[in-house]
Design a protein around this motif. Structure first.
Motif, mmCIF file in Angstrom:
data_model
loop_
_atom_site.group_PDB
_atom_site.id
_atom_site.type_symbol
_atom_site.label_atom_id
_atom_site.label_comp_id
_atom_site.label_asym_id
_atom_site.label_seq_id
_atom_site.Cartn_x
_atom_site.Cartn_y
_atom_site.Cartn_z
ATOM 1 N N GLY A 129 -3.766 15.546 -7.345
ATOM 2 C CA GLY A 129 -4.305 14.229 -7.642
ATOM 3 C C GLY A 129 -5.484 13.920 -6.746
ATOM 4 N N PRO A 130 -6.167 12.791 -6.967
ATOM 5 C CA PRO A 130 -7.363 12.451 -6.192
ATOM 6 C C PRO A 130 -7.027 12.090 -4.747
ATOM 7 N N GLU A 131 -7.968 12.393 -3.839
ATOM 8 C CA GLU A 131 -7.782 12.040 -2.434
ATOM 9 C C GLU A 131 -8.237 10.613 -2.146
ATOM 10 N N ILE A 132 -9.116 10.055 -2.988
ATOM 11 C CA ILE A 132 -9.456 8.629 -2.909
ATOM 12 C C ILE A 132 -8.615 7.903 -3.952
ATOM 13 N N GLU A 133 -7.713 7.064 -3.490
ATOM 14 C CA GLU A 133 -6.747 6.408 -4.373
ATOM 15 C C GLU A 133 -6.972 4.902 -4.386
ATOM 16 N N ASP A 134 -6.428 4.279 -5.415
ATOM 17 C CA ASP A 134 -6.443 2.822 -5.432
ATOM 18 C C ASP A 134 -5.166 2.301 -4.781
ATOM 19 N N ASP A 135 -5.219 1.030 -4.410
ATOM 20 C CA ASP A 135 -4.127 0.406 -3.668
ATOM 21 C C ASP A 135 -2.815 0.455 -4.440
ATOM 22 N N TRP A 136 -2.887 0.338 -5.754
ATOM 23 C CA TRP A 136 -1.655 0.299 -6.541
ATOM 24 C C TRP A 136 -0.910 1.623 -6.487
ATOM 25 N N HIS A 137 -1.629 2.748 -6.738
ATOM 26 C CA HIS A 137 -0.959 4.044 -6.718
ATOM 27 C C HIS A 137 -0.493 4.433 -5.309
ATOM 28 N N ASN A 138 -1.280 4.046 -4.286
ATOM 29 C CA ASN A 138 -0.968 4.472 -2.922
ATOM 30 C C ASN A 138 0.117 3.611 -2.269
ATOM 31 N N PHE A 139 0.207 2.316 -2.684
ATOM 32 C CA PHE A 139 1.149 1.407 -2.033
ATOM 33 C C PHE A 139 2.071 0.676 -3.015
ATOM 34 N N SER A 140 1.498 -0.129 -3.887
ATOM 35 C CA SER A 140 2.295 -1.052 -4.687
ATOM 36 C C SER A 140 3.320 -0.346 -5.564
ATOM 37 N N ALA A 141 2.902 0.731 -6.246
ATOM 38 C CA ALA A 141 3.829 1.438 -7.131
ATOM 39 C C ALA A 141 4.949 2.108 -6.357
ATOM 40 N N LEU A 142 4.761 2.272 -5.062
ATOM 41 C CA LEU A 142 5.768 2.916 -4.215
ATOM 42 C C LEU A 142 6.636 1.893 -3.489
ATOM 43 N N ASN A 143 6.600 0.648 -3.978
ATOM 44 C CA ASN A 143 7.449 -0.407 -3.434
ATOM 45 C C ASN A 143 7.086 -0.729 -1.980
ATOM 46 N N ILE A 144 5.802 -0.578 -1.638
ATOM 47 C CA ILE A 144 5.329 -0.925 -0.295
ATOM 48 C C ILE A 144 4.712 -2.315 -0.377
ATOM 49 N N PRO A 145 5.336 -3.303 0.224
ATOM 50 C CA PRO A 145 4.869 -4.693 0.074
ATOM 51 C C PRO A 145 3.548 -4.936 0.810
ATOM 52 N N GLU A 146 2.910 -6.052 0.499
ATOM 53 C CA GLU A 146 1.632 -6.410 1.114
ATOM 54 C C GLU A 146 1.736 -6.514 2.628
ATOM 55 N N SER A 147 2.906 -6.901 3.122
ATOM 56 C CA SER A 147 3.080 -7.108 4.566
ATOM 57 C C SER A 147 3.453 -5.835 5.321
ATOM 58 N N HIS A 148 3.574 -4.708 4.619
ATOM 59 C CA HIS A 148 4.024 -3.476 5.278
ATOM 60 C C HIS A 148 2.967 -2.979 6.268
ATOM 61 N N PRO A 149 3.385 -2.504 7.468
ATOM 62 C CA PRO A 149 2.423 -2.030 8.478
ATOM 63 C C PRO A 149 1.525 -0.902 8.004
ATOM 64 N N ALA A 150 1.985 -0.099 7.038
ATOM 65 C CA ALA A 150 1.184 1.029 6.563
ATOM 66 C C ALA A 150 -0.120 0.578 5.925
ATOM 67 N N ARG A 151 -0.176 -0.676 5.458
ATOM 68 C CA ARG A 151 -1.387 -1.195 4.827
ATOM 69 C C ARG A 151 -2.409 -1.677 5.859
ATOM 70 N N ALA A 152 -1.993 -1.795 7.112
ATOM 71 C CA ALA A 152 -2.868 -2.359 8.130
ATOM 72 C C ALA A 152 -4.067 -1.446 8.375
ATOM 73 N N MET A 153 -5.159 -2.033 8.844
ATOM 74 C CA MET A 153 -6.385 -1.278 9.076
ATOM 75 C C MET A 153 -6.194 -0.180 10.113
ATOM 76 N N HIS A 154 -5.244 -0.387 11.062
ATOM 77 C CA HIS A 154 -5.083 0.614 12.123
ATOM 78 C C HIS A 154 -4.418 1.889 11.603
ATOM 79 N N ASP A 155 -3.895 1.881 10.378
ATOM 80 C CA ASP A 155 -3.186 3.051 9.866
ATOM 81 C C ASP A 155 -3.866 3.658 8.651
ATOM 82 N N THR A 156 -4.612 2.877 7.905
ATOM 83 C CA THR A 156 -5.181 3.311 6.628
ATOM 84 C C THR A 156 -6.703 3.234 6.667
#
Length: 358
Positions: A129-156
């Motif tokens: 699959g592509p290495e540049i992903e959209d937010d939905w495929h990378n986070f939302s579809a995987l049940n990662i909520p908006e408040s999850h630390p993985a979404r923070a700028m220091h990690d992504t």
């Protein structure tokens, strides 16, 4: 001077020539524009027909004889010169041949091949699959909520010039490949997703870009027991240690429920996985669990009908553990000396694996 005398003198001069230069001088003196035989042939034009009938064959015969003698002498001189050169430049054929510079297979590439072969034995296909992903495929579809630390700028790593309707990121895992596969393919599904991933982290065991391989199975009646058997079979085949010691620990991932982390026991003296009785340290090698029903539902499948498990591991960390390497950053420094020492020759590869025996 008679024809016979001219022929005798010319042949004698040819025979006496000891070098190509001396032979060329004889040729010019006899056959050149001002040569003796050339001058003799020119006299045919002033002769009567009867005289030409008598002298013509004799003159032409002289020319052919001298031409043949010159060619034979030149061949002899060339052969003598070649023999002299070979004698002077004699080589010792017992000396080793200087080998041309050869490339080597990077440890990460070698481990990728090993993993692909092992999972192929277990019936897994390879998905990409592509290495540049959209937010939905990378986070939302995987049940990662908006408040999850993985979404923070220091990690992504976020792409600054993202479209207004979707945030784009450098994928933080290859899990989006699982999402895309579930949305494009009907179950049953059995895939692995190897590739590069990106996170804002750097130390001896983390790099901003690293390699990951994830697995996904979606079918009916899948349980945690299937996951455990698959992971045990894979790890034993990869490390080629039949009694390798594994530790399964409860954990938490937004996209799996229940979730478990797997540690491999290894010996601190060898730095490699060990069997029972030789383990004195543990190293976490992968995370896994049963696919969360919300993830299955987000991909358009009925979680009451379809169940599955997923797992993911760092390829670079597996390479470190299997081949006794100590610093993850060295994989990406581009140090030729390091690669020559730790790389694999294409002509002398270790066994890719003994294969998995399902």
């Amino acid at each position: 001077m008679s024809i016979d005398q001219l022929q005798a003198e010319t042949l004698a001069a040819i025979a006496a020539a000891t070098s190509p230069e001396a032979l060329e001088a004889v040729r010019v003196a006899a056959m050149g524009k001002q040569g003796s035989i050339t001058a003799l042939l020119k006299t045919l034009g002033g002769m009567s027909p009867d005289e030409r009938a008598v002298n013509g064959p004799a003159f032409n015969g002289l020319r052919e004889t001298v031409t043949a003698a010159l060619a034979a002498k030149k061949a002899a001189l060339d052969e003598a010169a070649l023999n002299a050169k070979l004698a002077a430049e004699q080589q010792d054929m017992t000396l080793p041949v200087a080998l041309p510079a050869a490339g080597s297979i990077h440890p990460v590439s070698q481990v990728m091949d090993e993993l692909a072969e092992i999972f192929a034995d277990l019936g897994f296909a390879v998905a990409d699959g592509p290495e540049i992903e959209d937010d939905w495929h990378n986070f939302s579809a995987l049940n990662i909520p908006e408040s999850h630390p993985a979404r923070a700028m220091h990690d992504t790593f976020y792409i600054a010039q993202s479209p207004p309707d979707a945030k784009l990121v450098l994928r933080t895992h290859t899990s989006p490949v699982q999402i895309r596969t579930m949305m494009a393919q009907k179950p049953p599904i059995r895939i692995i997703a190897p590739g590069r991933v990106y996170r804002s982290d750097s130390d001896a065991t983390h790099t901003p870009m690293f390699h990951q391989i994830e697995g996904l199975v979606i079918d009916k009646g899948i349980t945690l027991a299937h996951l455990r058997w698959t992971l045990e079979t894979f790890i034993k085949a990869f490390f080629e240690v039949d009694d390798v010691v594994l530790r399964f620990r409860p954990s938490y991932f937004p996209f799996t429920e229940p979730s478990v982390e797997v540690d491999v026991g290894y010996n601190s003296k060898t730095g490699k996985p060990a069997g029972a009785g030789q383990v004195d340290k543990w190293l976490e090698v992968l995370g896994s669990g049963m696919v969360h029903p919300r993830v299955i539902e987000a991909c358009g499948l009925d979680p009451n009908e379809w169940q599955g498990f997923a797992f993911g591991t760092g390829v670079d960390r597996l390479a470190m553990l299997k081949y006794g390497l100590t610093d993850l950053r060295a994989f990406f420094d581009g140090d030729i000396k390091w690669l020559k020492h730790n790389g694999f020759s294409a002509f002398d590869l270790p066994s890719i694996s003994a294969g998995a025996n399902p």
